[in-house]
Design a protein around this motif. Structure first.
Motif, mmCIF file in Angstrom:
data_model
loop_
_atom_site.group_PDB
_atom_site.id
_atom_site.type_symbol
_atom_site.label_atom_id
_atom_site.label_comp_id
_atom_site.label_asym_id
_atom_site.label_seq_id
_atom_site.Cartn_x
_atom_site.Cartn_y
_atom_site.Cartn_z
ATOM 1 N N LEU A 140 -13.031 -48.848 -24.297
ATOM 2 C CA LEU A 140 -13.158 -47.485 -23.777
ATOM 3 C C LEU A 140 -13.770 -46.556 -24.819
ATOM 4 O O LEU A 140 -14.705 -45.794 -24.513
ATOM 5 C CB LEU A 140 -11.783 -46.959 -23.351
ATOM 6 C CG LEU A 140 -11.707 -45.470 -22.981
ATOM 7 C CD1 LEU A 140 -12.666 -45.136 -21.850
ATOM 8 C CD2 LEU A 140 -10.277 -45.083 -22.627
ATOM 9 N N LEU A 141 -13.260 -46.603 -26.042
ATOM 10 C CA LEU A 141 -13.769 -45.738 -27.101
ATOM 11 C C LEU A 141 -15.239 -46.028 -27.380
ATOM 12 O O LEU A 141 -16.057 -45.114 -27.499
ATOM 13 C CB LEU A 141 -12.934 -45.938 -28.370
ATOM 14 C CG LEU A 141 -13.328 -45.110 -29.600
ATOM 15 C CD1 LEU A 141 -13.279 -43.623 -29.275
ATOM 16 C CD2 LEU A 141 -12.422 -45.437 -30.775
ATOM 17 N N THR A 142 -15.591 -47.300 -27.463
ATOM 18 C CA THR A 142 -16.976 -47.694 -27.744
ATOM 19 C C THR A 142 -17.917 -47.229 -26.638
ATOM 20 O O THR A 142 -18.971 -46.635 -26.906
ATOM 21 C CB THR A 142 -17.072 -49.221 -27.900
ATOM 22 O OG1 THR A 142 -16.200 -49.652 -28.951
ATOM 23 C CG2 THR A 142 -18.493 -49.645 -28.230
ATOM 24 N N ASP A 143 -17.541 -47.484 -25.386
ATOM 25 C CA ASP A 143 -18.396 -47.103 -24.252
ATOM 26 C C ASP A 143 -18.505 -45.589 -24.110
ATOM 27 O O ASP A 143 -19.580 -45.055 -23.796
ATOM 28 C CB ASP A 143 -17.855 -47.704 -22.952
ATOM 29 C CG ASP A 143 -17.965 -49.231 -22.929
ATOM 30 O OD1 ASP A 143 -18.721 -49.777 -23.751
ATOM 31 O OD2 ASP A 143 -17.285 -49.862 -22.099
ATOM 32 N N PHE A 144 -17.405 -44.870 -24.340
ATOM 33 C CA PHE A 144 -17.428 -43.411 -24.217
ATOM 34 C C PHE A 144 -18.365 -42.797 -25.249
ATOM 35 O O PHE A 144 -19.138 -41.876 -24.939
ATOM 36 C CB PHE A 144 -16.015 -42.850 -24.385
ATOM 37 C CG PHE A 144 -15.930 -41.353 -24.233
ATOM 38 C CD1 PHE A 144 -15.892 -40.771 -22.977
ATOM 39 C CD2 PHE A 144 -15.900 -40.520 -25.353
ATOM 40 C CE1 PHE A 144 -15.834 -39.388 -22.833
ATOM 41 C CE2 PHE A 144 -15.832 -39.150 -25.211
ATOM 42 C CZ PHE A 144 -15.794 -38.572 -23.944
ATOM 43 N N ILE A 145 -18.319 -43.296 -26.468
ATOM 44 C CA ILE A 145 -19.188 -42.771 -27.521
ATOM 45 C C ILE A 145 -20.655 -43.068 -27.203
ATOM 46 O O ILE A 145 -21.526 -42.210 -27.333
ATOM 47 C CB ILE A 145 -18.785 -43.341 -28.893
ATOM 48 C CG1 ILE A 145 -17.424 -42.757 -29.311
ATOM 49 C CG2 ILE A 145 -19.846 -43.037 -29.944
ATOM 50 C CD1 ILE A 145 -16.842 -43.382 -30.549
ATOM 51 N N ALA A 168 -12.258 -50.556 -33.279
ATOM 52 C CA ALA A 168 -13.579 -50.294 -32.694
ATOM 53 C C ALA A 168 -14.633 -50.150 -33.783
ATOM 54 O O ALA A 168 -15.747 -50.672 -33.666
ATOM 55 C CB ALA A 168 -13.521 -49.029 -31.844
ATOM 56 N N GLN A 169 -14.284 -49.447 -34.858
ATOM 57 C CA GLN A 169 -15.199 -49.297 -35.978
ATOM 58 C C GLN A 169 -15.452 -50.635 -36.663
ATOM 59 O O GLN A 169 -16.572 -50.914 -37.100
ATOM 60 C CB GLN A 169 -14.646 -48.283 -36.984
ATOM 61 C CG GLN A 169 -15.449 -48.131 -38.259
ATOM 62 C CD GLN A 169 -16.856 -47.607 -38.016
ATOM 63 O OE1 GLN A 169 -17.131 -46.983 -36.998
ATOM 64 N NE2 GLN A 169 -17.756 -47.862 -38.962
ATOM 65 N N ASN A 170 -14.431 -51.467 -36.744
ATOM 66 C CA ASN A 170 -14.582 -52.778 -37.357
ATOM 67 C C ASN A 170 -15.547 -53.659 -36.567
ATOM 68 O O ASN A 170 -16.309 -54.435 -37.142
ATOM 69 C CB ASN A 170 -13.216 -53.461 -37.451
ATOM 70 C CG ASN A 170 -13.280 -54.791 -38.178
ATOM 71 O OD1 ASN A 170 -13.677 -54.878 -39.331
ATOM 72 N ND2 ASN A 170 -12.892 -55.856 -37.474
ATOM 73 N N MET A 171 -15.518 -53.531 -35.242
ATOM 74 C CA MET A 171 -16.397 -54.343 -34.391
ATOM 75 C C MET A 171 -17.813 -53.797 -34.353
ATOM 76 O O MET A 171 -18.771 -54.536 -34.143
ATOM 77 C CB MET A 171 -15.827 -54.406 -32.968
ATOM 78 C CG MET A 171 -14.507 -55.146 -32.872
ATOM 79 S SD MET A 171 -13.892 -55.256 -31.183
ATOM 80 C CE MET A 171 -15.141 -56.295 -30.440
ATOM 81 N N ALA A 177 -18.313 -41.850 -37.740
ATOM 82 C CA ALA A 177 -18.669 -41.279 -39.040
ATOM 83 C C ALA A 177 -17.456 -41.230 -39.964
ATOM 84 O O ALA A 177 -17.583 -41.414 -41.174
ATOM 85 C CB ALA A 177 -19.245 -39.880 -38.847
ATOM 86 N N SER A 178 -16.272 -40.974 -39.405
ATOM 87 C CA SER A 178 -15.037 -40.948 -40.184
ATOM 88 C C SER A 178 -13.859 -41.022 -39.227
ATOM 89 O O SER A 178 -13.997 -40.769 -38.030
ATOM 90 C CB SER A 178 -14.929 -39.686 -41.042
ATOM 91 O OG SER A 178 -14.733 -38.544 -40.218
ATOM 92 N N ILE A 179 -12.686 -41.370 -39.771
ATOM 93 C CA ILE A 179 -11.448 -41.400 -38.989
ATOM 94 C C ILE A 179 -10.403 -40.572 -39.717
ATOM 95 O O ILE A 179 -10.175 -40.768 -40.918
ATOM 96 C CB ILE A 179 -10.919 -42.838 -38.805
ATOM 97 C CG1 ILE A 179 -11.938 -43.704 -38.061
ATOM 98 C CG2 ILE A 179 -9.587 -42.828 -38.060
ATOM 99 C CD1 ILE A 179 -11.550 -45.180 -37.999
ATOM 100 N N THR A 180 -9.793 -39.642 -39.009
ATOM 101 C CA THR A 180 -8.659 -38.895 -39.542
ATOM 102 C C THR A 180 -7.446 -39.239 -38.693
ATOM 103 O O THR A 180 -7.462 -39.026 -37.478
ATOM 104 C CB THR A 180 -8.910 -37.376 -39.500
ATOM 105 O OG1 THR A 180 -10.060 -37.064 -40.284
ATOM 106 C CG2 THR A 180 -7.703 -36.623 -40.042
ATOM 107 N N ALA A 181 -6.414 -39.790 -39.308
ATOM 108 C CA ALA A 181 -5.215 -40.215 -38.578
ATOM 109 C C ALA A 181 -4.059 -39.293 -38.926
ATOM 110 O O ALA A 181 -3.697 -39.159 -40.095
ATOM 111 C CB ALA A 181 -4.866 -41.657 -38.929
ATOM 112 N N ILE A 182 -3.503 -38.638 -37.920
ATOM 113 C CA ILE A 182 -2.376 -37.741 -38.131
ATOM 114 C C ILE A 182 -1.078 -38.484 -37.854
ATOM 115 O O ILE A 182 -0.841 -38.955 -36.747
ATOM 116 C CB ILE A 182 -2.471 -36.500 -37.226
ATOM 117 C CG1 ILE A 182 -3.792 -35.764 -37.494
ATOM 118 C CG2 ILE A 182 -1.292 -35.576 -37.445
ATOM 119 C CD1 ILE A 182 -4.050 -34.604 -36.563
#
Length: 361
Positions: A140-145, A168-171, A177-182
């Motif tokens: 979902l994330l990959t297709d949406f982007i 998703a970024q690994n694949m 561009a970046s990941i921020t995890a809260i």
């Protein structure tokens, strides 16, 4: 030797008593099925009543947005502002939705093109009857982007949603561009796999009437309030009635079909080990946590594999330098350049992992 008369009487008595017992058993069986049907009908009516009343305030439906018609269901999303793309992803939980970001979006849209999304099975998005897996959300994330955003965004996740962002970024190394995890959970919490016990819980929640009832008990207003006050916020008084109504409404949209996502979460189908993917990341990864949390001591619980640590604040660092006190969390934050990086750094094989530990105010 027994006479024929006695034998005949005995047979007649056995026939009468046997018939009486059979009639009694049939009567009991009829009563059982009648009571079962009555109970099922009552529970069904209760379920329908809960669904109707949960959406009466229409807090989520009043927000304008668009739908991305994905292969597994329609996905609700919003787009605001202008600038480099920024995607905000709420926690993977049937009570959650992009409403999490409602206050933060107003600040961020001045500097970014801000996208928010209701994940499949959550909020205003479709809630199909299927097994929700971690890889489903990677897709979902990959297709949406690719289909909606069209370029590499910065992604901000809350809670357990970090898992499918990292995978998703690994694949696809050119995806983000970046990941921020809260406040992500401990990394080892994603290592769980389905077993017999979790599969039974999944099967129960997926039942048509009883499963919906069990789901409604889990997502009762009092339980959601307890979750918000004890898990999401360090100060219970910050949980407003509107916020509670929004989470309650999100959990019961589409006739409480959020139970299918909850069933998959309880069955550990949404978990997937991410340690190997984190080590391979070549983009910046920002971990944001609060000192007010019991296990939020350096190094971060995400790294040191301790107790799960979840959402307390809705946060992102942006370009302007301001001291901002967010009213719904009670935390003070310093904003610098594109991302503010605290003075604590830890490395676990990722080229750029930044740990931000925040003081409660």
């Amino acid at each position: 030797m027994e006479s024929g008369y006695n034998i005949s009487n005995r047979k007649r008595f056995a026939k009468i008593t046997g018939g009486s017992m059979n009639n009694s058993m049939k009567k009991n069986i009829r009563h059982f099925f009648l009571l079962t049907a009555l109970a099922a009908g009552t529970i069904h009516l209760v379920n329908r009543f809960i669904d109707m009343t949960a959406e009466m305030k229409n807090i989520l439906k009043t927000e304008s947005g668009s739908y991305y018609h994905w292969k597994n269901g329609s996905i609700f999303y919003t787009k605001r502002g202008s600038g480099s793309p920024l995607l905000l992803i709420h926690e993977l939980n049937p009570i959650a939705s992009s409403y999490e970001w409602c206050r933060l979006v107003k600040k961020l849209e001045k500097h970014y093109t801000v996208y928010t999304i209701d994940l499949l099975g959550c909020g205003r998005s479709d809630k199909p009857y299927l097994t929700y897996t971690n890889y489903l959300y990677v897709q979902l994330l990959t297709d949406f982007i690719h289909d909606v955003i069209g370029e590499r965004p910065d992604v901000v996740t809350t809670g357990n949603s970090i898992s499918f962002a990292v995978l998703a970024q690994n694949m696809n190394p050119n995806l983000l561009a970046s990941i921020t995890a809260i406040n992500p959970p401990a990394m080892n919490s994603f290592d769980r796999t389905p077993d017999k016990y979790s599969s039974v819980k999944k099967a129960l929640l997926e039942l048509p009437i009883l499963g919906t009832f069990l789901y409604n008990v889990r997502t009762h207003e009092s339980n959601i309030r307890r979750t918000l006050q004890k898990t999401y916020f360090s100060r219970p008084q910050l949980v407003s009635s509107k916020m509670l109504d929004a989470y309650y409404e999100a959990s019961h949209m589409e006739k409480s079909h959020g139970k299918y996502l909850m069933a998959s979460i309880e069955g550990h189908y949404t978990d997937n080990a991410i340690g190997h993917a984190v080590k391979k990341l070549t983009i910046p990864l920002y971990i944001i946590e609060s000192r007010s949390m019991k296990d939020a001591h350096s190094p971060t619980p995400f790294i040191r594999q301790s107790k799960p640590c979840r959402l307390l604040a809705f946060l992102l660092m942006h370009k302007n330098c301001n001291l901002i006190r967010t009213s719904n969390t009670g935390f003070g934050f310093l904003f610098r350049s594109r991302m503010y990086i605290a003075n604590n750094r830890h490395t676990i094989g990722c080229r750029s992992l930044n740990f931000i530990l925040l003081n409660s105010t």
